[in-house]
Design a protein around this motif. Structure first.
Motif, PDB file in Angstrom:
ATOM      1  N   VAL A  26       4.658   1.702  -4.485  1.00 11.23           N
ATOM      2  CA  VAL A  26       4.908   2.420  -5.736  1.00 11.23           C
ATOM      3  C   VAL A  26       6.375   2.263  -6.140  1.00 11.23           C
ATOM      4  O   VAL A  26       6.697   1.968  -7.285  1.00 11.23           O
ATOM      5  CB  VAL A  26       4.511   3.913  -5.616  1.00 11.23           C
ATOM      6  CG1 VAL A  26       4.980   4.711  -6.806  1.00 11.23           C
ATOM      7  CG2 VAL A  26       3.004   4.038  -5.432  1.00 11.23           C
ATOM      8  N   ALA A  27       7.263   2.440  -5.168  1.00 10.65           N
ATOM      9  CA  ALA A  27       8.698   2.285  -5.442  1.00 10.65           C
ATOM     10  C   ALA A  27       9.011   0.862  -5.876  1.00 10.65           C
ATOM     11  O   ALA A  27       9.786   0.634  -6.818  1.00 10.65           O
ATOM     12  CB  ALA A  27       9.512   2.667  -4.211  1.00 10.65           C
ATOM     13  N   LEU A  28       8.410  -0.118  -5.228  1.00 11.60           N
ATOM     14  CA  LEU A  28       8.633  -1.520  -5.605  1.00 11.60           C
ATOM     15  C   LEU A  28       8.118  -1.814  -7.013  1.00 11.60           C
ATOM     16  O   LEU A  28       8.769  -2.516  -7.789  1.00 11.60           O
ATOM     17  CB  LEU A  28       7.969  -2.452  -4.589  1.00 11.60           C
ATOM     18  CG  LEU A  28       8.637  -2.532  -3.223  1.00 11.60           C
ATOM     19  CD1 LEU A  28       7.786  -3.357  -2.264  1.00 11.60           C
ATOM     20  CD2 LEU A  28      10.031  -3.113  -3.338  1.00 11.60           C
ATOM     21  N   LEU A  29       6.967  -1.259  -7.338  1.00  6.48           N
ATOM     22  CA  LEU A  29       6.397  -1.479  -8.668  1.00  6.48           C
ATOM     23  C   LEU A  29       7.284  -0.891  -9.756  1.00  6.48           C
ATOM     24  O   LEU A  29       7.581  -1.532 -10.759  1.00  6.48           O
ATOM     25  CB  LEU A  29       4.992  -0.865  -8.749  1.00  6.48           C
ATOM     26  CG  LEU A  29       4.281  -1.003 -10.093  1.00  6.48           C
ATOM     27  CD1 LEU A  29       4.024  -2.468 -10.421  1.00  6.48           C
ATOM     28  CD2 LEU A  29       2.980  -0.234 -10.077  1.00  6.48           C
ATOM     29  N   PHE A  30       7.748   0.347  -9.545  1.00  7.75           N
ATOM     30  CA  PHE A  30       8.631   0.971 -10.531  1.00  7.75           C
ATOM     31  C   PHE A  30       9.945   0.196 -10.651  1.00  7.75           C
ATOM     32  O   PHE A  30      10.463  -0.004 -11.741  1.00  7.75           O
ATOM     33  CB  PHE A  30       8.896   2.438 -10.204  1.00  7.75           C
ATOM     34  CG  PHE A  30       7.780   3.338 -10.627  1.00  7.75           C
ATOM     35  CD1 PHE A  30       7.526   3.555 -11.976  1.00  7.75           C
ATOM     36  CD2 PHE A  30       6.969   3.967  -9.693  1.00  7.75           C
ATOM     37  CE1 PHE A  30       6.491   4.391 -12.378  1.00  7.75           C
ATOM     38  CE2 PHE A  30       5.927   4.796 -10.085  1.00  7.75           C
ATOM     39  CZ  PHE A  30       5.686   5.003 -11.436  1.00  7.75           C
ATOM     40  N   GLY A  31      10.468  -0.252  -9.520  1.00  4.14           N
ATOM     41  CA  GLY A  31      11.698  -1.042  -9.529  1.00  4.14           C
ATOM     42  C   GLY A  31      11.505  -2.359 -10.269  1.00  4.14           C
ATOM     43  O   GLY A  31      12.351  -2.784 -11.063  1.00  4.14           O
ATOM     44  N   TYR A  32      10.376  -3.003 -10.044  1.00  8.47           N
ATOM     45  CA  TYR A  32      10.067  -4.278 -10.705  1.00  8.47           C
ATOM     46  C   TYR A  32       9.929  -4.094 -12.217  1.00  8.47           C
ATOM     47  O   TYR A  32      10.469  -4.859 -12.994  1.00  8.47           O
ATOM     48  CB  TYR A  32       8.784  -4.865 -10.110  1.00  8.47           C
ATOM     49  CG  TYR A  32       8.357  -6.144 -10.762  1.00  8.47           C
ATOM     50  CD1 TYR A  32       9.049  -7.331 -10.541  1.00  8.47           C
ATOM     51  CD2 TYR A  32       7.252  -6.175 -11.618  1.00  8.47           C
ATOM     52  CE1 TYR A  32       8.656  -8.514 -11.138  1.00  8.47           C
ATOM     53  CE2 TYR A  32       6.856  -7.352 -12.225  1.00  8.47           C
ATOM     54  CZ  TYR A  32       7.559  -8.519 -11.988  1.00  8.47           C
ATOM     55  OH  TYR A  32       7.169  -9.682 -12.590  1.00  8.47           O
TER      56      TYR A  32
END
Length: 161
Positions: A26-32
């Motif tokens: 989830v954190a990676l998706l938001f960061g991306y």
């Protein structure tokens, strides 16, 4: 205060591993997604700066455009200024992109000498051209009014061959 914060963190212990497994993607998706938006905004700003620089260059050294060359300035390429022509005179209408750009009410005129469309006050694609054959004097006067208004408002960057 510092000791109470340390105690609170200690008492929480390690988060369960399932939480880390769920939280990481989830954190990676938001960061991306944030990075994508940021890069798109930077790209848009760069394209606008490039278009403004080209417009300034054309204002200083007006260009003779062919019909095909002018068509490349129809607003679809954000790196180029938004141009249209009236009576052979090419003007930069980038400041009026909401009107003359893609999706705007006069967008069919962008990248063209649209003298007949302005003369006839027509938004039909078939009237967005420079041939004034058969246009009566009353409509030529309308074209002259548009010409005066638009060439007074927007900078000249060339003419159509």
């Amino acid at each position: 205060v510092a000791s109470s914060v340390a105690w609170a963190l200690e008492s929480l212990g390690q988060p369960p591993s399932w939480l880390l497994v769920l939280a990481t993607p989830v954190a990676l998706l938001f960061g991306y997604r944030w990075l994508q938006r940021r890069l798109a905004a930077m790209d848009e700003a760069s394209a606008r700066a490039e278009a403004a620089a080209l417009s300034t260059k054309l204002q200083k050294n007006p260009k003779t455009f062919t019909k095909d060359e002018l068509l490349a300035y129809n607003g679809m390429d954000r790196r180029k200024p938004l141009l249209l022509a009236l009576k052979g005179r090419v003007i930069d209408v980038s400041a009026g992109a909401d009107f003359y750009g893609p999706g705007g009410p006069y967008g069919i005129f962008a990248g063209k000498d649209a003298s007949k469309g302005f003369a006839m006050m027509s938004l039909k694609e078939e009237d967005a051209h420079s041939d004034l054959t058969g246009v009566d004097d009353d409509h030529l006067k309308i074209l002259d009014d548009w010409y005066s208004k638009l060439t007074g408002k927007y900078p000249t960057v060339g003419h159509v061959a």
